[in-house]
Design an enzyme around this catalytic site. Structure first.
Site, PDB file in Angstrom:
ATOM      1  N   HIS A 173       0.855  -1.183   0.000  1.00  0.00           N
ATOM      2  CA  HIS A 173       0.000   0.000   0.000  1.00  0.00           C
ATOM      3  C   HIS A 173       0.897   1.241   0.000  1.00  0.00           C
ATOM      4  O   HIS A 173       0.637   2.194  -0.721  1.00  0.00           O
ATOM      5  CB  HIS A 173      -0.916  -0.025   1.220  1.00  0.00           C
ATOM      6  CG  HIS A 173      -1.922   1.066   1.264  1.00  0.00           C
ATOM      7  ND1 HIS A 173      -2.839   1.275   0.248  1.00  0.00           N
ATOM      8  CD2 HIS A 173      -2.174   2.027   2.193  1.00  0.00           C
ATOM      9  CE1 HIS A 173      -3.602   2.313   0.546  1.00  0.00           C
ATOM     10  NE2 HIS A 173      -3.220   2.786   1.724  1.00  0.00           N
ATOM     11  N   GLU A 220       2.549  -1.086   8.086  1.00  0.00           N
ATOM     12  CA  GLU A 220       2.542  -2.065   6.995  1.00  0.00           C
ATOM     13  C   GLU A 220       3.842  -2.861   6.973  1.00  0.00           C
ATOM     14  O   GLU A 220       3.826  -4.087   6.780  1.00  0.00           O
ATOM     15  CB  GLU A 220       2.320  -1.383   5.653  1.00  0.00           C
ATOM     16  CG  GLU A 220       2.221  -2.397   4.511  1.00  0.00           C
ATOM     17  CD  GLU A 220       1.854  -1.789   3.172  1.00  0.00           C
ATOM     18  OE1 GLU A 220       1.488  -2.568   2.262  1.00  0.00           O
ATOM     19  OE2 GLU A 220       1.942  -0.548   3.021  1.00  0.00           O
TER      20      GLU A 220
END
Length: 412
Positions: A301, A312
């Site tokens: 992402h 992440e």
């Protein structure tokens, strides 16, 4: 056994980095960011100085002048990208009622809505009757369904930055379940308006103040300051593997797995340990019937915000092992097109499968040591044949992950 397997046979994009999948791929391979000075509007003293805008866009050849006048820019982008995907697939090889369309959009007809509001505030006119359908988030799906006689499900999802990925994933579920034989799916958004960009800026999410605008989007870099807002659209055509083979269609990749869940934690912040992100990635792999060890590449992402990158990275390292899988952050080139982003990156992941390459992450000069990742930089990296994971993690805690894989030599 090929029953239930879903493949991508057509793709189309409208993106600041390229208006075809090939042009987009070239920009990614060459680490050529689309970011530049804001040109969409001129507001004296405006604090946001960079965006990824599509220059010279014209829906002529796709929509009539009357249709264009009655469609918000976001819907125009959606229609052009979807039309290209359908043409690329060789048409929609299914009876009208067996066709479906699923779109994702975070903002809908935002440009039209803001323009109408400004006209009224400035006393230069009231909203036109056509403004109402133009601002509807489902207008893109409606436009596509009417043009291509799609008589089956016509749906629109809105899950912020995960909208496009959710649209593609839910479309695959329609094919898997037998509810449709062919689905046109993707995302679209045009959030480049003064109000939206100022709101994102005040939230602390946008990168500003770089001497070179092209260097502004810097996912996982120690100098990152946030993301660069973008506009765009991306669509794919999904159908069953056996149908695609029967008609001799070109197959880019199999959409082998789909995971979706929610952080259930905070409206704008991800779970600090990346629990939702990790669980979503694991669910997508389980749906595809593959292990983390089999994944050859992760399309992150990778927004370039402090919190998203750290969370992440933590989730990827937890699932795959620190530095164990090549990672790319395409938003360094494309910018962040919000509702379109997940669909744009589904196209990029499919191209990674088809090309056997992981594109590099632009603008990464020094990896944040807290991000224990093997981030691809400099040049595309050769990949072995295998599954590619694409991540989309959104405000609201909405998570969507897609697994794209080569059809040949891959048994789910």
């Amino acid at each position: 056994m090929t029953a239930g397997r879903v493949v991508i046979t057509g793709m189309g994009v409208r993106n600041p980095a390229g208006d075809t999948p090939g042009a987009l791929w070239e920009a990614l391979a060459r680490s050529r960011p689309a970011a530049g000075p804001v040109r969409s509007f001129d507001v004296p003293g405006f604090p946001v100085d960079v965006a990824c805008e599509i220059e010279g866009f014209d829906a002529g050849g796709y929509l009539t002048r009357k249709q264009t006048a009655r469609a918000d820019r976001s819907m125009q982008l959606a229609f052009c990208a979807a039309a290209d995907a359908i043409a690329d697939a060789g048409g929609l090889a299914a009876e009208t009622r067996r066709r479906a369309v699923v779109t994702g959009s975070a903002y809908g007809g935002l440009v039209t809505q803001e323009e109408a509001l400004l006209r009224q505030v400035n006393g230069v006119g009231r909203p036109r009757p056509s403004n109402q359908p133009m601002v509807m988030s489902n207008a893109g799906a409606a436009l596509i369904s009417m043009a291509y006689e799609i008589g089956g499900p016509s749906l629109t999802l809105s899950t912020a930055c995960a909208s496009g990925a959710h649209a593609v994933g839910e479309a695959a579920q329609l094919v898997r379940s037998g509810a449709a034989d062919v689905v046109v799916a993707g995302g679209h958004d045009t959030p480049l308006t003064p109000t939206t960009m100022l709101a994102m800026y005040r939230l602390g999410a946008l990168a500003t103040g770089f001497a070179d605008p092209a260097r502004s989007s810097r996912p996982f870099d120690v100098e990152r300051r946030g993301f660069v807002m973008a506009e765009g659209a991306a669509f794919v055509v999904l159908e069953r593997l056996e149908s695609a083979r029967a008609r001799g269609a070109r197959i880019y990749a199999e959409l082998a797995g789909y995971g979706r869940n929610s952080d259930a934690h905070h409206l704008t912040a991800p779970h600090p340990e990346g629990a939702g992100a990790r669980a979503c990635m694991a669910a997508a792999l389980a749906d595809a019937g593959v292990t983390a060890r089999e994944v050859v590449h992760v399309n992150a992402h990778g927004t370039g915000t402090e919190l998203n990158d750290l969370v992440e990275a933590r989730a990827i390292a937890s699932l795959f092992g620190a530095g164990e899988v090549p990672v790319t952050a395409p938003k360094s080139v494309t910018g962040h097109a919000i509702g379109a982003a997940g669909a744009v990156e589904a196209v990029i992941a499919a191209l990674s499968v088809a090309e056997g390459l992981a594109p590099p992450t632009a603008n990464l000069t020094e990896l944040d040591p807290r991000c224990e990742l093997d981030v691809v930089t400099g040049a595309p990296r050769k990949l072995p044949a295998g599954p590619v994971l694409s991540n989309s993690f959104a405000f609201g805690g909405h998570n969507a992950c897609l697994v794209l894989a080569p059809v040949e030599g891959f048994v789910p």
